[in-house]
Write a protein that holds these residues in place. Structure first.
Motif, PDB file in Angstrom:
ATOM      1  N   CYS A  21       0.815  -1.210   0.000  1.00  0.00           N
ATOM      2  CA  CYS A  21       0.000   0.000   0.000  1.00  0.00           C
ATOM      3  C   CYS A  21       0.853   1.266   0.000  1.00  0.00           C
ATOM      4  N   GLU A  22       2.020   1.205   0.600  1.00  0.00           N
ATOM      5  CA  GLU A  22       2.906   2.371   0.631  1.00  0.00           C
ATOM      6  C   GLU A  22       3.295   2.823  -0.767  1.00  0.00           C
ATOM      7  N   LEU A  23       3.354   1.901  -1.701  1.00  0.00           N
ATOM      8  CA  LEU A  23       3.973   2.216  -2.977  1.00  0.00           C
ATOM      9  C   LEU A  23       3.043   2.110  -4.178  1.00  0.00           C
ATOM     10  N   LYS A  24       2.369   0.986  -4.344  1.00  0.00           N
ATOM     11  CA  LYS A  24       1.807   0.689  -5.659  1.00  0.00           C
ATOM     12  C   LYS A  24       0.419   1.270  -5.949  1.00  0.00           C
ATOM     13  N   PRO A  25      -0.646   0.899  -5.234  1.00  0.00           N
ATOM     14  CA  PRO A  25      -1.967   1.353  -5.672  1.00  0.00           C
ATOM     15  C   PRO A  25      -2.162   2.862  -5.623  1.00  0.00           C
ATOM     16  N   GLY A  26      -1.677   3.527  -4.568  1.00  0.00           N
ATOM     17  CA  GLY A  26      -1.863   4.962  -4.443  1.00  0.00           C
ATOM     18  C   GLY A  26      -1.029   5.765  -5.412  1.00  0.00           C
ATOM     19  N   LEU A  27       0.253   5.423  -5.532  1.00  0.00           N
ATOM     20  CA  LEU A  27       1.139   6.165  -6.434  1.00  0.00           C
ATOM     21  C   LEU A  27       0.727   5.997  -7.885  1.00  0.00           C
ATOM     22  N   VAL A  28       0.385   4.773  -8.280  1.00  0.00           N
ATOM     23  CA  VAL A  28      -0.004   4.541  -9.674  1.00  0.00           C
ATOM     24  C   VAL A  28      -1.326   5.245  -9.976  1.00  0.00           C
ATOM     25  N   LEU A  29      -2.266   5.238  -9.017  1.00  0.00           N
ATOM     26  CA  LEU A  29      -3.526   5.955  -9.243  1.00  0.00           C
ATOM     27  C   LEU A  29      -3.267   7.446  -9.389  1.00  0.00           C
ATOM     28  N   TRP A  30      -2.386   7.999  -8.587  1.00  0.00           N
ATOM     29  CA  TRP A  30      -1.999   9.406  -8.719  1.00  0.00           C
ATOM     30  C   TRP A  30      -1.495   9.679 -10.136  1.00  0.00           C
ATOM     31  N   LEU A  31      -0.621   8.812 -10.640  1.00  0.00           N
ATOM     32  CA  LEU A  31      -0.110   8.967 -11.995  1.00  0.00           C
ATOM     33  C   LEU A  31      -1.235   8.908 -13.017  1.00  0.00           C
ATOM     34  N   LEU A  32      -2.156   7.964 -12.847  1.00  0.00           N
ATOM     35  CA  LEU A  32      -3.262   7.806 -13.790  1.00  0.00           C
ATOM     36  C   LEU A  32      -4.207   9.006 -13.750  1.00  0.00           C
ATOM     37  N   ILE A  33      -4.435   9.566 -12.560  1.00  0.00           N
ATOM     38  CA  ILE A  33      -5.278  10.764 -12.454  1.00  0.00           C
ATOM     39  C   ILE A  33      -4.656  11.907 -13.246  1.00  0.00           C
ATOM     40  N   ASN A  34      -3.358  12.118 -13.050  1.00  0.00           N
ATOM     41  CA  ASN A  34      -2.676  13.198 -13.769  1.00  0.00           C
ATOM     42  C   ASN A  34      -2.756  13.009 -15.275  1.00  0.00           C
ATOM     43  N   VAL A  35      -2.502  11.781 -15.726  1.00  0.00           N
ATOM     44  CA  VAL A  35      -2.544  11.513 -17.166  1.00  0.00           C
ATOM     45  C   VAL A  35      -3.976  11.660 -17.685  1.00  0.00           C
ATOM     46  N   SER A  36      -4.964  11.286 -16.871  1.00  0.00           N
ATOM     47  CA  SER A  36      -6.353  11.440 -17.304  1.00  0.00           C
ATOM     48  C   SER A  36      -6.703  12.913 -17.490  1.00  0.00           C
ATOM     49  N   CYS A  37      -6.134  13.783 -16.640  1.00  0.00           N
ATOM     50  CA  CYS A  37      -6.366  15.217 -16.789  1.00  0.00           C
ATOM     51  C   CYS A  37      -5.707  15.746 -18.060  1.00  0.00           C
ATOM     52  N   LEU A  38      -4.500  15.290 -18.335  1.00  0.00           N
ATOM     53  CA  LEU A  38      -3.813  15.671 -19.564  1.00  0.00           C
ATOM     54  C   LEU A  38      -4.599  15.190 -20.780  1.00  0.00           C
ATOM     55  N   TYR A  39      -5.064  13.954 -20.726  1.00  0.00           N
ATOM     56  CA  TYR A  39      -5.826  13.348 -21.814  1.00  0.00           C
ATOM     57  C   TYR A  39      -7.126  14.118 -22.045  1.00  0.00           C
ATOM     58  N   SER A  40      -7.805  14.495 -20.958  1.00  0.00           N
ATOM     59  CA  SER A  40      -9.047  15.242 -21.068  1.00  0.00           C
ATOM     60  C   SER A  40      -8.810  16.622 -21.666  1.00  0.00           C
ATOM     61  N   GLN A  41      -7.740  17.271 -21.258  1.00  0.00           N
ATOM     62  CA  GLN A  41      -7.444  18.596 -21.806  1.00  0.00           C
ATOM     63  C   GLN A  41      -7.194  18.513 -23.310  1.00  0.00           C
ATOM     64  N   TYR A  42      -6.507  17.472 -23.717  1.00  0.00           N
ATOM     65  CA  TYR A  42      -6.252  17.300 -25.152  1.00  0.00           C
ATOM     66  C   TYR A  42      -7.559  17.064 -25.911  1.00  0.00           C
ATOM     67  N   LEU A  43      -8.441  16.242 -25.336  1.00  0.00           N
ATOM     68  CA  LEU A  43      -9.721  15.978 -25.995  1.00  0.00           C
ATOM     69  C   LEU A  43     -10.572  17.247 -26.089  1.00  0.00           C
ATOM     70  N   GLN A  44     -10.485  18.116 -25.075  1.00  0.00           N
ATOM     71  CA  GLN A  44     -11.278  19.342 -25.056  1.00  0.00           C
ATOM     72  C   GLN A  44     -10.730  20.412 -25.989  1.00  0.00           C
ATOM     73  N   HIS A  45      -9.408  20.575 -26.009  1.00  0.00           N
ATOM     74  CA  HIS A  45      -8.802  21.715 -26.697  1.00  0.00           C
ATOM     75  C   HIS A  45      -7.994  21.336 -27.944  1.00  0.00           C
ATOM     76  N   GLY A  46      -7.660  20.065 -28.072  1.00  0.00           N
ATOM     77  CA  GLY A  46      -6.826  19.664 -29.202  1.00  0.00           C
ATOM     78  C   GLY A  46      -5.361  19.957 -28.991  1.00  0.00           C
ATOM     79  N   THR A  47      -5.036  20.605 -27.878  1.00  0.00           N
ATOM     80  CA  THR A  47      -3.648  20.893 -27.505  1.00  0.00           C
ATOM     81  C   THR A  47      -3.501  20.692 -26.006  1.00  0.00           C
ATOM     82  N   ILE A  48      -2.254  20.736 -25.543  1.00  0.00           N
ATOM     83  CA  ILE A  48      -1.963  20.575 -24.120  1.00  0.00           C
ATOM     84  C   ILE A  48      -1.168  21.785 -23.657  1.00  0.00           C
ATOM     85  N   SER A  49      -1.582  22.405 -22.573  1.00  0.00           N
ATOM     86  CA  SER A  49      -0.900  23.597 -22.070  1.00  0.00           C
ATOM     87  C   SER A  49       0.463  23.231 -21.507  1.00  0.00           C
TER      88      SER A  49
END
Length: 429
Positions: A207-235
């Motif tokens: 629990c110290e390492l895998k599920p929380g850290l990887v979910l954090w990474l996936l959340i960040n990438v999901s935000c990047l992915y969503s921004q690209y889908l919305q704007h066609g570019t990434i800030s």
């Protein structure tokens, strides 16, 4: 005595444990309501959001979210068992034994990245990332409730008889010194058992390492992915936060072995404090910057981005070089550095990085976190939560360490503090 009774009660005992256990999930719920795809947060529009009990209750017990998260968590448990790694011994425990740990962080994260890239290639999209982005509040509450349930499980599990290979008997689980008070709520919060395990699977290290850290990474990438889908570019700000925090996450996973000597693993039990911190607080509080930027397209410009990277790089340099210096000293590689002998016969380093402050590595770690906040600009104080929270956490750790060392080293600790007077920030604190 193998398991001494806890006498040093922290956080004002059960009252503080309840306050923290309810207060932090409430804070994450606020973040989940304010920062999600259905309720865009804009500075200047403070709270145009749905705070109704029905909405929160429905989000907390959303069937599809629970299926998705439990599949994610227990899928990771299975993957952790299957992915190869090296086996190393942990610290010597009170019963003179050493636990064996499987270190497979690098292979684990490579499998995750490979699977995601394969799905992107095959489908042309990543529905998992879209699900995370569209269900932020639901996932936040699910993580909170799941961590509570896990803490209840390990607390009850700590009372079950255990056969150990050292022949000490059937009730000789090693309990955490801070978590054996006999107060149910407090011990549940702090963590009663030091290293809860099912077979060879170490629940705390996982629990110290895998599920929380990887979910954090996936959340960040999901935000990047969503921004690209919305704007066609990434800030540039979105790219910057994904780079800074992605580097931190990968660095943590690649240095999995270093966890085995940290306070969380060596002295703290695994209870709600660590379970909630690992599974809920890390992914849903540390991702605030990316979640904010997904709703606010901000270009910072390359000079600002470069300055922010420079602050992060300075933090990494201080953090890693100071930790490496201490590690080398303990291994007898830096005999030329000044040290002082304690009443226990051990030596404390009072030279190099460690003559500047007692926890100079904490300063480096905080600078890294500050760089994440700076990646959002100065439009709202919300994204600076981490800098304030982490500063208070580090000060609390310093106080706990000071009490532990004063008890261990007696008068030698007073002499050490006279030679290294600053606690974290040289010439300031």
């Amino acid at each position: 005595m193998l398991n001494p009774q806890t006498t040093d009660i922290q956080f004002n005992g059960s009252v503080g444990a309840v306050a923290i256990s309810l207060g932090l999930p409430a804070l994450l719920t606020v973040f989940g309501i304010v920062l999600n795809s259905q309720s865009p947060f804009k500075s200047g529009i403070p709270f145009p959001f749905d705070w109704s009990f029905d909405r929160i209750a429905n989000a907390a017990f959303d069937k599809n979210t629970w299926i998705a998260y439990t599949t994610y968590f227990f899928g990771f448990v299975v993957l952790d068992q299957l992915v190869p790694g090296k086996y190393i011994k942990g610290v010597v425990l009170r019963d003179k034994t050493q636990l064996t740990y499987k270190i497979n962080g690098l292979n684990f994260i490579l499998v995750i990245v490979t699977v995601l890239l394969a799905r992107l290639y095959a489908l042309g999209s990543l529905p998992e990332l879209e699900f995370i982005y569209e269900h932020q509040l639901e996932l936040t509450l699910t993580c909170c409730l799941f961590s509570f349930a896990l803490a209840v499980f390990v607390y009850i599990y700590s009372f079950f008889p255990l056969k150990t290979p050292n022949g000490l008997g059937t009730n000789d689980r090693i309990l955490a010194e801070p978590g054996n008070s006999g107060r149910v709520v407090y011990d549940w919060f702090i963590g009663r058992e030091l290293n809860p395990r099912i077979g060879s699977w170490d629940i705390k290290l996982f629990c110290e390492l895998k599920p929380g850290l990887v979910l954090w990474l996936l959340i960040n990438v999901s935000c990047l992915y969503s921004q690209y889908l919305q704007h066609g570019t990434i800030s540039d700000s979105m790219l910057l936060i994904n780079f800074l925090q992605g580097f931190y996450i990968f660095d943590g996973i690649l240095n999995e072995e270093g966890l085995l000597t940290m306070m969380d693993v060596v002295t703290d039990g695994f209870g709600n404090m660590l379970a909630f911190g690992d599974l809920a607080l890390v992914p849903w509080a540390y991702s605030l910057q990316a979640r904010y930027l997904s709703l606010n397209y901000i270009d910072l410009g390359w000079p600002y981005c470069a300055a922010t990277v420079a602050i992060a790089a300075l933090g990494y340099y201080v953090f890693h070089s100071a930790n490496q210096q201490k590690s080398d000293f303990k291994q007898g590689k830096l005999a030329h550095l000044k040290s002082m002998k304690t009443v226990t016969g051990s030596n404390l380093l009072v030279d190099g990085w460690w003559k500047l402050s007692q926890h100079i590595n904490y300063l480096g770690d905080w600078l890294i976190g500050l760089s994440w906040c700076l990646a959002t600009g100065f439009n709202t104080p919300l994204t600076y939560f981490y800098a304030v929270y982490f500063a208070s956490l580090l000060v609390h750790r310093q106080v706990r360490d000071d009490e532990k060392c004063a008890s261990k080293y007696k008068q030698s600790w007073d002499e050490y503090k006279a030679r290294v007077p600053y606690k974290i920030i040289p010439y300031l604190y």
